[in-house]
Design a protein around this motif. Structure first.
Motif, short mmCIF file in Angstrom:
data_model
loop_
_atom_site.label_atom_id
_atom_site.label_comp_id
_atom_site.label_asym_id
_atom_site.label_seq_id
_atom_site.Cartn_x
_atom_site.Cartn_y
_atom_site.Cartn_z
N UNK A 190 0.97 -1.13 0.08
CA UNK A 190 -0.01 -0.10 0.05
C UNK A 190 0.89 1.29 0.03
N UNK A 191 1.96 1.15 0.87
CA UNK A 191 2.70 2.34 0.96
C UNK A 191 3.48 2.63 -0.24
N UNK A 192 3.90 1.55 -1.08
CA UNK A 192 4.39 1.60 -2.26
C UNK A 192 3.57 2.49 -3.57
N UNK A 193 2.42 2.24 -3.47
CA UNK A 193 1.47 2.72 -4.63
C UNK A 193 0.93 4.23 -3.96
N UNK A 194 0.90 4.46 -2.71
CA UNK A 194 0.00 5.78 -2.27
C UNK A 194 0.81 6.87 -2.56
N UNK A 195 0.04 7.98 -3.15
CA UNK A 195 0.59 9.37 -3.16
C UNK A 195 0.25 9.93 -2.05
N UNK A 196 -0.68 9.62 -1.27
CA UNK A 196 -1.06 10.23 0.29
C UNK A 196 -1.59 9.00 0.79
#
Length: 176
Positions: free
Chosen positions: A149-155
């Motif tokens: 999730x962290x790797x794809x999140x812009x925010x």
């Protein structure tokens, strides 16, 4: 930071019970955009429930349908709000789609204890992964998917102790 970019799809990711569908509806209304909910899209494509697909065809078949739903949603030129399925980040193909320039990804993050309480309160049979050990499964999924999730999140927007309206407002205001 400004609110969601009007020219980009706004995709909500996170574990089940983080409120992606509910917050997605609020955002779609506020932004005057269509809402594309991955689970609803899969059910519309197949005429079957997520649980039925999962039990009859298995996880791999469901994941392929999940990818097809995400691909179709992001291929549309009209920017939309997409409530991604909880496992959408598991496939590398999906992570590549989520990294595209025309996509803005917001991770709705929650502590496993929050999710356990929400799932217990909902009492629905929609979540086949939670049939045997809801608390243990949610904790394992959070640990296994956190970095994805962290790797794809812009925010990232934390949803613990926030109502869906407050989460939507945080996204619209781009406040962590």
């Amino acid at each position: 930071m400004a609110g969601p970019d009007a020219a980009r799809h706004l995709v909500l990711v996170g574990l089940m019970a983080t409120g992606k569908s509910t917050v997605g509806r609020l955002l779609a209304e506020a932004l005057d955009r269509p809402l594309l909910d991955s689970d609803d899209q899969v059910e519309a494509m197949t005429g079957r429930s997520v649980r039925e697909i999962w039990q009859t065809d298995g996880e791999q078949a469901f994941r392929r349908l999940e990818t097809a739903a995400l691909t179709a949603a992001l291929a549309d030129e009209t920017p939309s709000v997409v409530a991604g399925a909880g496992g959408v980040v598991l496939a590398q193909e999906n992570r590549v789609l989520l990294a595209a320039d025309h996509v803005e990804v917001v991770w709705l993050r929650a502590a496993p204890s929050t999710l356990i309480a929400r799932v217990a309160a909902a009492g629905d049979g929609h979540r086949p992964l939670l049939d045997d050990d809801p608390a243990g499964m949610l904790e394992r999924m959070e640990a296994a998917r956190r970095k994805l999730y962290e790797s794809v999140a812009d925010r990232i927007v934390d949803v613990d102790d926030r109502t869906p309206d407050a989460v939507a407002a945080a996204i619209l205001e781009a406040t962590p």
